[in-house]
Scaffold this motif. Structure first.
Motif, PDB file in Angstrom:
ATOM      1  N   ARG A 106      44.267  29.741 -61.337  1.00  0.00           N
ATOM      2  CA  ARG A 106      43.050  29.314 -60.276  1.00  0.00           C
ATOM      3  C   ARG A 106      41.779  29.452 -61.890  1.00  0.00           C
ATOM      4  O   ARG A 106      40.775  28.655 -61.512  1.00  0.00           O
ATOM      5  N   GLU A 107      42.009  29.937 -62.856  1.00  0.00           N
ATOM      6  CA  GLU A 107      40.849  30.554 -63.779  1.00  0.00           C
ATOM      7  C   GLU A 107      40.582  29.748 -64.492  1.00  0.00           C
ATOM      8  O   GLU A 107      40.690  29.828 -65.810  1.00  0.00           O
ATOM      9  N   ASN A 108      41.663  28.772 -64.570  1.00  0.00           N
ATOM     10  CA  ASN A 108      42.043  27.642 -65.747  1.00  0.00           C
ATOM     11  C   ASN A 108      42.153  28.196 -67.134  1.00  0.00           C
ATOM     12  O   ASN A 108      41.894  27.647 -68.325  1.00  0.00           O
ATOM     13  N   ARG A 109      43.044  29.511 -67.188  1.00  0.00           N
ATOM     14  CA  ARG A 109      43.257  29.481 -68.400  1.00  0.00           C
ATOM     15  C   ARG A 109      44.794  29.730 -68.332  1.00  0.00           C
ATOM     16  O   ARG A 109      45.160  29.993 -69.847  1.00  0.00           O
ATOM     17  N   LEU A 110      45.905  28.887 -67.512  1.00  0.00           N
ATOM     18  CA  LEU A 110      47.011  28.951 -67.872  1.00  0.00           C
ATOM     19  C   LEU A 110      47.657  27.250 -66.662  1.00  0.00           C
ATOM     20  O   LEU A 110      46.785  26.853 -66.287  1.00  0.00           O
ATOM     21  N   MET A 111      47.958  26.645 -68.005  1.00  0.00           N
ATOM     22  CA  MET A 111      48.213  25.684 -67.178  1.00  0.00           C
ATOM     23  C   MET A 111      49.815  25.589 -67.343  1.00  0.00           C
ATOM     24  O   MET A 111      50.723  25.461 -68.696  1.00  0.00           O
ATOM     25  N   LEU A 112      51.036  25.841 -66.203  1.00  0.00           N
ATOM     26  CA  LEU A 112      52.330  25.938 -66.034  1.00  0.00           C
ATOM     27  C   LEU A 112      52.235  24.069 -65.538  1.00  0.00           C
ATOM     28  O   LEU A 112      52.424  23.343 -64.606  1.00  0.00           O
ATOM     29  N   VAL A 113      53.891  23.972 -66.856  1.00  0.00           N
ATOM     30  CA  VAL A 113      54.031  22.216 -66.458  1.00  0.00           C
ATOM     31  C   VAL A 113      56.109  22.148 -66.549  1.00  0.00           C
ATOM     32  O   VAL A 113      56.467  23.351 -67.144  1.00  0.00           O
ATOM     33  N   PRO A 114      56.712  22.227 -65.202  1.00  0.00           N
ATOM     34  CA  PRO A 114      58.429  22.201 -65.525  1.00  0.00           C
ATOM     35  C   PRO A 114      58.589  21.539 -66.165  1.00  0.00           C
ATOM     36  O   PRO A 114      58.574  20.406 -65.998  1.00  0.00           O
ATOM     37  N   MET A 115      59.562  21.312 -66.762  1.00  0.00           N
ATOM     38  CA  MET A 115      60.921  20.702 -67.071  1.00  0.00           C
ATOM     39  C   MET A 115      61.228  20.619 -66.714  1.00  0.00           C
ATOM     40  O   MET A 115      61.728  20.969 -65.196  1.00  0.00           O
TER      41      MET A 115
END
Lengths: 757, 186
Positions: A106-115
Motif C-alpha cells: 500500500r505504501e508502494n515500498r514493496l511489489m510482489l510478483v508470484p512465480m
C-alpha cells in the motif's frame, strides 16, 4: 523505459512443508524461510515509494505462511529470535507476513510478483490447457491470500512465447517480464515495448550483489539465504534511478525465449519431462463428477496436483510421495462418494493457507438430452453441393423444434472449430491433409478426424442417434455407432451407380463398396425420392432394409438487394449446381440460340466442379461466351439475387435423385424447366408446377424456354403453383417432423435388437 | 509508465466489453472447450521445446483410435508408425506443401521422441501416422504448430508490419504461431 520498481529479487527457494512441519523453531529450514522473506520485507521497509523493492516469490511458501501452521511457526520463531531484522516489523502485525506485505505494498515500498505456481515452464506443458490453468490457479491463490489479483506473474525459467501475453492479460495482469536478451541491444533503452496483444513488456536483466551494476534497467538478483543479508545492506546502492528520457512505443513479436537460451543452455531436460510424466497422467484420473464431490473444499484437487508437479520438477522426493498419497486419498474418497472433507480442509488450511473455488463447477455447461449427432462432409458456409443446404435446413428445423442437434463436419482454412448457429452446435475437424491429391485418401483422412472428434463429443454429450449423410462420412459414422452402440440413420442423397449410370472403374467400385457397407451397417436409411429407394433395393442389396422416403426441404428466403456482379446480364435464364457431367449443363451448348437471341436472353450457370474450366473453354470454342456464362461459385446473397431476378430456372440433369435447387427456384415464385428424371419428376408436374423436357434433348429444352418467354402469363402461373407446392410439402418444418419419426423408430429398433430371439 | 498501463488496461477492458457482447453460443463454445481441455481424449500429440533446437514429441494413441485408423487406411506394417516433422514456415499447411519433411520410424509402442537440429526462425508441425499399402503417409495425430526462436534479436523487424496491423485490428487473422492454450481460449 520506466519501471514501477528500482530493484527486483528472485526468492524462489524450495518449499518443503514436510521438513518445515517436522522441524523445531531453531532448525535450518525455518531460519531459511524467515531470513529470506524477513530480509526482503526489512529491505522494503528501508526503501522509499520512489524506489520500491520488487520480489518474485514462491506462492506455496506465502500460502504456508498464511496458513495456521505457518503463523504458529512465525510466532515461535519471533520468540526465539527477538533481534531478527524483521522481528519488530512482524510483531507490529501480529506475526502475519501477509498483513505486513499488504501494508508495504500500500505504501508502494514493496511489489510482489508470484512465480507461476507449479514452476513448470509454461511453454513446455505436454498437456492441453495446463499452462493457462497454471496461470489462472496462480491468480486465484494470490487473490485468496491478498484479496486482489497480482500485477504480473513471473514466468518459470523465463520461458515466454507468443500467446502467453494474452493469457496473462485475460487474468488482468498489467505487464509481462521478459529477459532483455530478447531485444536488440542497441534498442533496449529506446522503446517502451508492448506485446501484440497489448500487454506492456518490462525487459529484465540479471544483476550481481557486488555493488557494481551498470544496468540501465532495475537488476534482477537471485537471492539465497547466503546473500540475502547483503541485499538488505545494499538495497539503496542497487536501486536504479528512473531515466527521464522520452520513450517511443513499439509493438514486438518474440517467438520462444527462455533464460540463457543464447548461451546454448536447455530449457528442460528429457529426464525432467519424463520424471513429470507420471504427474501429468494423474491429471486424467479425475473428472467433473469427482471434482463436484470435492466442491465443498473447492480447488483442493487442483492444488494437490500442482504441488505434485512442483515437487516432482524440483526433485523433492519425500514431498512428492506425500503429495501423491494425499491426492490419491482424496480421489479415492470422492470416487466412492465419501470424500474426507475434514482432511481436505486440513490440507487447505495448514498446507496451502487458502481455499479456492474451482472454475469448472461454476461454469457447468447445460446438459444435452438425447441429442442428434449428424455427420456431413459439408455444412454452410462451406457449400459444394446440395448436401450442405439439406443438412443445414434439417438441423436448424430440428433445433427449432426443441431437439438438441450436434453437427460434425469437415474443416477449412479459417473455420471455427466450434460455433453455435441458430441452436445447432457445429463442430469441425479434418482432414489433416486437405491438399491431398488422392480423393479416397483425403476422404479416409477426414473420416479418421471425424471419428476422433466424434469420440470426444459422444463422451461429453448425451447422444441418442447418429445420422450420417452419404458415404463420405460413412466410415466415421459406422465406427462410432459400433463402438458406442448407438443407432445409425443414413441419408443416401445419391449413389455412385446412379451418378455414373453403372460402375465402370476402380474408383467408382470403391465408392459403391463404401455405400454398400454404410447401407448395410445402418439401422434405417432415408432417401429423398421413390426412384432412389428403388435404386438402393435393386443395385445396393437393400431389399430388407427399412428405407424411408423423405423429400428434401426448401427455405423460403427473404428478398435481397440485387448484387452488382450480374447487373449487366439481363434478361437471363438461371441454373445452378455442381459442374459435373450428370448435371447436364452441356445440354445448353446445343440449344437453339439463334431464335433465343432474338429475345436477347442470356444464360447464367453458377456452381463449381471438375468440369467448370472445360465447359468454359467449350463455350469459347463455340463462340457463345456472350450468351452462356459459367460464373463459378456464387455467394448466398448472389444466389438469392439470381433466383430473384431470373426469367426462369432450368435444371437439365441427366441424373437427379431429388433436385433441391429446383425447389429453391419455386420458393422464389420462378417458373421451373426441369429434365424429366429422378426426383425432379416428383414435384415438377408438367404444365402445372413447371415444364419438363427430355433429359439431354437440347431441342426440347429450347422449345420449353421459348414457351416460358413467349407466354408470361403461363410463366407466372407456373411460378405461383410451384411456390404453393413447395410451401405445403417441402418446408423444413414438415421434413424435420418426418425425420424425427424415423429417429424414434430407429432408436426403438436398436433397443429391440437386444430382445430379439 | 503507469499512465500507459492504465491506457492499455482500458484497452483490455474494451476487448472484454466486446467479448461480453458475444452471443451465448460463443460462451458455450468457450465452456465446451474448457470442459474438454483437461480431459483425456485418448489421442494427443504434443511437441514442446527442450531447447532452441531440440523438440520433444509425446503422444498417446488409444488402441481404439489405432484400430479406427487401420480401418480407414490399410497399413503396410501395423507395428511401425511414422513420426513426421514438417517445415511449414509462412504457409497454410495442407499436407502436401511443406518446405521439407523429416520422417522417423517409431514402434507402435513408443510414446515419445526427441528431434534435434531444428533451424532458427522456422515453423514446424509434427504428425504421427503410418504408411499405407500403397506407400502413402496416413496421418492420425497432428501437433500444435511451433516456431523456433529468432536467429537474431533484430529479426523482429521483419514481423513489425504484421504485428502493428494486428495490434490495430485484433480481430484479424493471427499471422504467427501462438501458445496452444491462447488459441483454445480465443
Amino acid at each position: 523505459m520506466e519501471y514501477p520498481f528500482s530493484v527486483m529479487v528472485l526468492a524462489d527457494s524450495s518449499f518443503r512443508p514436510l521438513v518445515l512441519a517436522g522441524s523445531s523453531m531453531n532448525s535450518e529450514e525455518i531460519t531459511k524461510v524467515m531470513d529470506l522473506y524477513g530480509y526482503i520485507i526489512a529491505a522494503a521497509k528501508k526503501s522509499t515509494a520512489e524506489k520500491p523493492v520488487a520480489a518474485v516469490v514462491n506462492l506455496f511458501t506465502l500460502g504456508w505462511l498464511n496458513g495456521v501452521r505457518g503463523k504458529m511457526a512465525v510466532h515461535s520463531f519471533l520468540q526465539q529470535h527477538p533481534n531478527h531484522p524483521a522481528a519488530a516489523l512482524l510483531r507490529e502485525y501480529n506475526g502475519s507476513f501477509i498483513e505486513l506485505c499488504q501494508m508495504l505494498m500500500r505504501e508502494n515500498r514493496l511489489m510482489l510478483v508470484p512465480m507461476a505456481l507449479s514452476q513448470f515452464p509454461l511453454t513446455s506443458y505436454p498437456l492441453k490447457g495446463a499452462a493457462s490453468e497454471d496461470i489462472k490457479r496462480t491468480v486465484k491463490m494470490w487473490k485468496g491470500i491478498f484479496g486482489e489479483g497480482p500485477l504480473s506473474i513471473w514466468l518459470p525459467r523465463g520461458a515466454y512465447m507468443p500467446g502467453i501475453d494474452k493469457i496473462l492479460q485475460q487474468e488482468d495482469c498489467l505487464f509481462v517480464l521478459i529477459q532483455s536478451d530478447a531485444f536488440p541491444a542497441h534498442e533496449r533503452d529506446k522503446f517502451h515495448w508492448i506485446s501484440p496483444h497489448g500487454l506492456p513488456i518490462l525487459p529484465y536483466q540479471y544483476g550481481q550483489l557486488n555493488g557494481q551494476n551498470e544496468l540501465t534497467v532495475p537488476p534482477v538478483i537471485q537471492l539465497t539465504n547466503e546473500n540475502v543479508w547483503r541485499f538488505f545492506e545494499q538495497v539503496e546502492v542497487l536501486a536504479v534511478n528512473h531515466s527521464p528520457k522520452q520513450f517511443y512505443e513499439r509493438i514486438i513479436h518474440i517467438p520462444l525465449i527462455y533464460n540463457r537460451m543464447n548461451e546454448g543452455k536447455p530449457l528442460l531436460t528429457v529426464e525432467e519431462l519424463n520424471r513429470c510424466e507420471a504427474v501429468f497422467q494423474m491429471k486424467h484420473e479425475w473428472d467433473d463428477s469427482v471434482a463436484f464431490q470435492m466442491s465443498e473444499t473447492g480447488g483442493v484437487l487442483d492444488l494437490e496436483w500442482t504441488f505434485c508437479l512442483y515437487a516432482c520438477l524440483n526433485d523433492l522426493k519425500t514431498e512428492l510421495e506425500s503429495a501423491v498419497d494425499s491426492l490419491n486419498y482424496l480421489l479415492d474418497g470422492a470416487r466412492k462418494g465419501f470424500p474426507d472433507f475434514d482432511y481436505a480442509h486440513q490440507r487447505m488450511r495448514l498446507h496451502y493457507g487458502v481455499e479456492l473455488i474451482p472454475t469448472l463447477l461454476c461454469e457447468e455447461l447445460s446438459g444435452m438430452d438425447g441429442a442428434v449427432f449428424m455427420l456431413t462432409w459439408e455444412y454452410p458456409p462451406n457449400i459444394i453441393g446440395g448436401m450442405a443446404r439439406h443438412v443445414h435446413g434439417l438441423a436448424e428445423a430440428l433445433a427449432h423444434s426443441g431437439r438438441d442437434v450436434i453437427v460434425l463436419t469437415s474443416s477449412y482454412q479459417g473455420a471455427p472449430e466450434y460455433e453455435c448457429v441458430n441452436g445447432v452446435h457445429i463442430y469441425r475437424s479434418g482432414p489433416l491433409h486437405e491438399g491431398e491429391y488422392d480423393f479416397m485418401h483425403r476422404v479416409a483422412d477426414l473420416n479418421l478426424c471425424l471419428y476422433q472428434k466424434g469420440e470426444e463429443l459422444l463422451q461429453n454429450h448425451d447422444i441418442s442417434v447418429i445420422h450420417t449423410h452419404d458415404w463420405l462420412t460413412g466410415d466415421a459414422a459406422v465406427l462410432l455407432a459400433e463402438n458406442y452402440r448407438l443407432p445409425l440413420v443414413s441419408t443416401i442423397h445419391a449413389t455412385e451407380f446412379g451418378r455414373n449410370n453403372g460402375i465402370h472403374n476402380d474408383l467408382q467400385y470403391s465408392i459403391a463398396s463404401k455405400e454398400k457397407k454404410l447401407i448395410s451397417a445402418s439401422n434405417t436409411v432415408i432417401v429423398c425420392s421413390q426412384p432412389m429407394k428403388e435404386e438402393l433395393r435393386v443395385f445396393y442389396d437393400a431389399g430388407k432394409k427399412d428405407i424411408f422416403v423423405i423429400p428434401n426441404g426448401v427455405e423460403f428466403e427473404e428478398h435481397v438487394m440485387i448484387e452488382g456482379r450480374f447487373n449487366k446480364i439481363k434478361p437471363f435464364i438461371f441454373s445452378i449446381g455442381r459442374i459435373v457431367f450428370e448435371k447436364g449443363f452441356q445440354t445448353f451448348f446445343d440449344i437453339d440460340l439463334k431464335s433465343l437471341k432474338k429475345k436477347n436472353i442470356q444464360f447464367i450457370i453458377a456452381g463449381k466442379g471438375p468440369l467448370l474450366e472445360k465447359w468454359r473453354s467449350e463455350v469459347k470454342k463455340r463462340g457463345i461466351e456472350d450468351c452462356i456464362h459459367f460464373v463459378g461459385y456464387v455467394s448466398d446473397n448472389e444466389r438469392r439475387a439470381l433466383f430473384q431476378s431470373c426469367e426462369a430456372a432450368v435444371f437439365p440433369s441427366l441424373y437427379e435423385p431429388f433436385g433441391i435447387v429446383a425447389l429453391e427456384a419455386m420458393a422464389f415464385h420462378k417458373p421451373v424447366i426441369a429434365s424429366a428424371t429422378g426426383g425432379l419428376k416428383s414435384f415438377v408436374l408438367h404444365e402445372q408446377t413447371g415444364l419438363l423436357f427430355e433429359p439431354g434433348n437440347a431441342g426440347d429444352l429450347s422449345e420449353k424456354i421459348t414457351t416460358i418467354l413467349d407466354r408470361p402469363e403461363l410463366a407466372k402461373e407456373l411460378g405461383a403453383n410451384g411456390h404453393e407446392i413447395a410451401k405445403s410439402l417441402y418446408s423444413w418444418k414438415h421434413i424435420s417432423e418426418q425425420t424425427e419419426k424415423v429417429y424414434d423408430q430407429t432408436v426403438f429398433i436398436k433397443k429391440m435388437e437386444g430382445v430379439r430371439t | 509508465m503507469i499512465k500507459d498501463i492504465v491506457h492499455l488496461q482500458n484497452r483490455n477492458i474494451f476487448w472484454k466489453q466486446n467479448a461480453d457482447q458475444m452471443n451465448q453460443s460463443i460462451n458455450i463454445a468457450k465452456l465446451n472447450v474448457r470442459k474438454s481441455a483437461m480431459k483425456k481424449s485418448g489421442h494427443d500429440l504434443y511437441a514442446v521445446f527442450l531447447s532452441d533446437d531440440l523438440l520433444y514429441c509425446r503422444w498417446s494413441l488409444a488402441p481404439s483410435t489405432l484400430k479406427a485408423a487401420f480401418h480407414c487406411g490399410k497399413p503396410l506394417n501395423s507395428e511401425i508408425l511414422d513420426l513426421r516433422i514438417f517445415d511449414i514456415t509462412d504457409i497454410y499447411f495442407n499436407g502436401v506443401n511443406a518446405h521439407s519433411v523429416t520422417c522417423i520410424k517409431v514402434s507402435k509402442d513408443d510414446q515419445f521422441w526427441t528431434i534435434k537440429g531444428l533451424k532458427r526462425n522456422r515453423s514446424y508441425i509434427c504428425e504421427l501416422g503410418f504408411l499405407t499399402e500403397d506407400y502413402r503417409f496416413f496421418p492420425i495425430l497432428q501437433s500444435h504448430p511451433i516456431h523456433t526462436p529468432f536467429q537474431s534479436t533484430e529479426d523482429y523487424v521483419q514481423r513489425l508490419p504484421d504485428v502493428e496491423q494486428y495490434y490495430q485490428l485484433p480481430a484479424c487473422f493471427l499471422p504467427w504461431i501462438e501458445h496452444p492454450d491462447a488459441v483454445v481460449d480465443s
